[in-house]
Structures are given as C-alpha cells and as structure tokens.
Design an enzyme around this catalytic site. Structure first.
Site, PDB file in Angstrom:
ATOM      1  N   LYS A   1      44.574  40.994  34.337  1.00  0.00           N
ATOM      2  CA  LYS A   1      46.026  40.795  34.390  1.00  0.00           C
ATOM      3  C   LYS A   1      46.670  40.936  33.011  1.00  0.00           C
ATOM      4  CE  LYS A   1      46.258  38.286  38.722  1.00  0.00           C
ATOM      5  NZ  LYS A   1      44.848  37.969  39.035  1.00  0.00           N
TER       6      LYS A   1
HETATM    7  C1  LIG Z   1      44.294  38.434  40.327  1.00  0.00           C
HETATM    8  C2  LIG Z   1      42.823  38.644  40.356  1.00  0.00           C
HETATM    9  C3  LIG Z   1      42.183  39.445  41.328  1.00  0.00           C
HETATM   10  C4  LIG Z   1      42.934  40.069  42.482  1.00  0.00           C
HETATM   11  O1  LIG Z   1      43.757  41.131  42.079  1.00  0.00           O
HETATM   12  P1  LIG Z   1      44.916  41.658  43.040  1.00  0.00           P
HETATM   13  O2  LIG Z   1      45.661  42.641  42.251  1.00  0.00           O
HETATM   14  O3  LIG Z   1      45.736  40.445  43.388  1.00  0.00           O
HETATM   15  O4  LIG Z   1      44.248  42.227  44.240  1.00  0.00           O
HETATM   16  C5  LIG Z   1      40.822  39.667  41.232  1.00  0.00           C
HETATM   17  N1  LIG Z   1      40.091  39.086  40.252  1.00  0.00           N
HETATM   18  C6  LIG Z   1      40.664  38.300  39.309  1.00  0.00           C
HETATM   19  C7  LIG Z   1      39.800  37.683  38.267  1.00  0.00           C
HETATM   20  C8  LIG Z   1      42.042  38.050  39.312  1.00  0.00           C
HETATM   21  O5  LIG Z   1      42.586  37.251  38.388  1.00  0.00           O
END
Ligand SMILES: *Cc1c(COP(=O)(O)O)cnc(C)c1O
Length: 434
Positions: A107
């Site tokens: 993210k």
């Molecule tokens: C947010 C997140 C996901 C999921 O990603 P999406 O874009 O919501 O499908 C997977 N793994 C981790 C570690 C995350 O923080």
C-alpha cells in the site's frame, strides 16, 4: 488522462479532479475512459529498466496532458525512493516483493504516489487540502508515512483506541507535523461514521478543503499498475507469465487488469483469496453474493463485499465469460496458509507473510492441477515480520523486524484523545486547522 465513474461513463473528469474527489459524486468509482496501447513500450523494456524508469515513462504517457515533463519526473522520484524486488523461488514460481517501502506493505506504492501527486497539483495552484481518514491500522499507517512532510496538506487520521497493534500505533502517531492522529474512545465503525458525517457537514466544509485518501482513490490504483509492468519486464518477452494476486478489496488485481488493458503480455491472473471468497465463487458460478467477512490469518484480505469488484465488472462490461478467460479464482484456508509458510520455509529458506502465502498456495495448486507450463509471478504484499504471530505458528520462531520498522518502536506517540462523537471531531478540525 480521462476518467469516468463506473456508474456514469458519460461524465468525464481529469486525473486531478478524480484524485481530489476520491469517490465519484454518483457513488461510483473512477476508471480510465480508454486504455492507450503501450505494448510497444512494454516489449522494449525487457530486464533493463529500473522500476523508477518504468514508473516515469508510464506516468509521462498517462499524465502528460496534465503535468509537465519536469513535474512527472519529480513526482516519480519523490514518490518512489523504494522499489519492488523480484526473487526466484522454486520451479515456475517467482515472487515480486512489494514490501520495501516505509511501512513494509504494497500500500506504500499507492499512498506515496497519491500524496505526491496531490502536493504537486496543490503547489501549481497555491491551494491546500485537508485529508480526513479513518483506519483500523495498516492503511492509516501507509497514509501517515506517505503524507508526512507534505507542506500543503494536513492529514487527520482517526483510529480506535486500544485496537491497533503497538507498531501500527507508532506509525500512525509518530509522524507528527502535518499528520494529526486522533485516538478515538470507540470502535473502528465509530471512526468511520464520524469521518462520513464530517464530510457532509456544512460547517466543516465551508471552512476546510476536505478530501479523502482511501483505497478506492484512482491515484492509489494507477501506480500499482506500474509494478505489474516492471515485474513482467523481468522475464523474456516470449516467456508465458501468469500473475497471482492475494486479494481482499481487489484494488491490487484491478491495477493488474488495467496494465493488461494497456497491452501487458500475460496468460492471465490468479485471484487468490482466503475463505472470504465471494469473487472466486462468482468466477465459478456467475453469481455474486456479498456476505459478512470472517476473520482469518490474512486479515487485510477479510472482505466480504470487495469495493473494487465494481471496477472489474465495469472493465469486462459485466460479462462473466470474458472475465473468466482472464482471471482464475482460488480460495485458501488458514490451515493451508500456515502449511504453505512452513513448507516454503523448509524448501527454499524464504519466509512469507500470511497474505503472500495465500497467493503462493494458490499458485502451487494451479501448477499441480493444470498442464500450464507458464511462469507464475506471485505478488508479495507484506513483509513477514508484520505478521509474526502467524509466522511463529508456522515455523516455531518469529522473523526479525526490519530496521525501518523497529525504528518506529522507539519513537514518541503523539495523539489527541477524543470521544466517539462527530461534534468532538468537528471541534478538533475547526480549532486546529482553520
Ligand atoms: C490490503 C492488503 C491486501 C489486499 O489488497 P486489495 O487491493 O485490497 O485486494 C493484501 N495483502 C496485504 C498485506 C494488504 O495490506
């Protein structure tokens, strides 16, 4: 770049308008109106380009009508002091590590690009903005780290007192300066309600230029498409490659599909979920049934009605059979997740976090059950040290915290405690930021 809402493809906005709006006024999500064919660029990349080169070239092609060449370069250089890394794992499987940013999760890519592009647009217009957001932990820390030190933006983050991990709390509260942490005596749902009510409150809105930075913002999705292009460029052009994406709210997979629409060469995607498997169920049955989420070890993927699925449906014109040609679904249990962390550790000496393990397990299963001889690229979404309890369960010991995470534990928490009423949030906003 022209974008329109999933619910009204006729109303067109620019990238700048889309990122400051977040959600479209009709409640839909922004998507590009059209997809330029970039396959010539992709086939030239093969191996040699750095992630920063890829991001800069793509941003130039996509945002060149809104940002000067200098601004595009500054944007990417500022947003991406970190890069993804590709690691060969075992027969037919490689991992694209997306956890080398400030909070050790993918993210960081989206949050950093969004923060930097907002700051650039604001500087060009001598404006400022106030970001208001609620978090249950991880998203908020990526936002806090990405917006830290942006002079034209104040960030207010609400989090539920006592319900985030000690490390997450430090990442939320120690940024300081323009990042204001509000510790709410209440639940995450209270935090979300307070934010929603503040957004529609006339008193607050006449005084403050409020905007959001949550995960549905197209400014977070777009840069995620860049690492698919980079990851694919690490293979020979003629090599068949399938990409496996651990998924919860399906933003990450949507970004991959956007790259595919630009002409990225791939055999397709594997959408790997935990037991919150409404999308794999849809791919199997053509029926989409939202439900409440259940708690799992891969808790950032505990989503029962993923908001980005609306985008994926829109890209495929609601056509189930064409979606199925591009996306395979796979659901993985907690037992399989723990087993995968353990067996990959034993075979390769590599530690996976539980989210990445969901993807890895799905990739293994796919290779075992099909004749497909493609290479599979599994996206590694977080550093294993962020989920040390689950890793401990799998291998009997805990991974070491990377230095940049450990450093947060020594920092000072600075947060303002408030009750769970919108009135208290309003007073804080007006008194502190007007
Ligand atoms: C947010 C997140 C996901 C999921 O990603 P999406 O874009 O919501 O499908 C997977 N793994 C981790 C570690 C995350 O923080």
């Amino acid at each position: 770049m022209k974008l329109s809402s999933t619910r009204d493809r006729a109303r067109i906005v620019s990238y700048k308008e889309a990122i400051f709006q977040g959600l479209a006024p009709d409640g839909g999500l922004y998507l590009p109106v059209s997809y330029p064919d970039l396959s010539d660029l992709f086939s030239r990349l093969e191996g040699s380009a750095s992630f920063l080169d890829v991001a800069t070239e793509l941003s130039r092609r996509l945002l060149g009508d809104e940002l000067s060449g200098d601004d595009v370069e500054k944007l990417c250089r500022t947003a991406f002091p970190f890069s993804p890394r590709i690691v060969r794992s075992e027969n037919h499987i490689s991992i694209l590590e997306l956890f080398h940013g400030p909070t050790c999760a993918f993210k960081d890519f989206g949050a950093s690009f969004l923060a930097t592009s907002m700051e650039l647009f604001l500087a060009n217009e001598s404006r400022r903005a106030v970001i208001l957001t609620a978090t249950s932990g991880d998203t908020g820390s990526a936002v806090a780290q990405a917006f830290k030190g942006k002079n034209l933006i104040d960030v207010v983050i609400l989090y539920p007192s006592g319900r985030v991990s000690p490390l997450q709390e430090k990442q939320l509260t120690a940024a300081g300066g323009n990042v204001h942490a509000l510790e709410v005596r209440g639940s995450f749902d209270d935090c979300q309600r307070m934010v929603k009510e503040a957004f529609v409150d006339p008193d607050v809105n006449t005084i403050l230029p409020l905007t959001s930075a949550n995960s549905i913002n197209i400014g977070r999705l777009l840069p995620q498409a860049f690492y698919y292009v980079y990851g694919r460029s690490q293979y020979a052009n003629e090599q068949p490659v399938r990409i496996c994406v651990p998924s919860g709210n399906f933003g990450n997979l949507t970004a991959g599909i956007i790259a595919w629409k630009w002409g990225l060469k791939t055999e397709g995607f594997i959408a790997a979920t935990n037991v919150n498997d409404v999308v794999p169920e849809y791919l199997k049955s053509s029926v989409y049934t939202a439900r409440s989420s259940v708690h799992t070890y891969s808790n950032a993927m505990d989503v029962g009605d993923p908001s980005n699925f609306e985008r994926i449906l829109s890209i495929f014109d609601n056509d189930w059979s064409s979606m199925r040609k591009v996306i395979e679904g796979a659901a993985v249990t907690d037992t399989e997740t723990v087993e995968t962390i353990g067996s990959v550790w034993e075979r390769t000496g590599k530690l996976l976090d539980p989210h990445t393990a969901v993807g890895y397990c799905a990739a293994k299963r796919y290779l075992a059950e099909t004749e497909d001889k493609s290479e599979i690229l599994v996206l590694a979404t977080a550093h294993p040290a962020k989920f040390s309890e689950v890793v401990q369960k799998s291998i009997g010991s805990s991974p070491e915290l990377p230095d940049r995470l450990a450093a947060y534990l020594d920092k000072k928490k600075v947060a303002t405690m408030i009750g769970n009423t919108t009135g208290e949030l309003k007073s804080f906003l007006i008194e502190t930021l007007k």
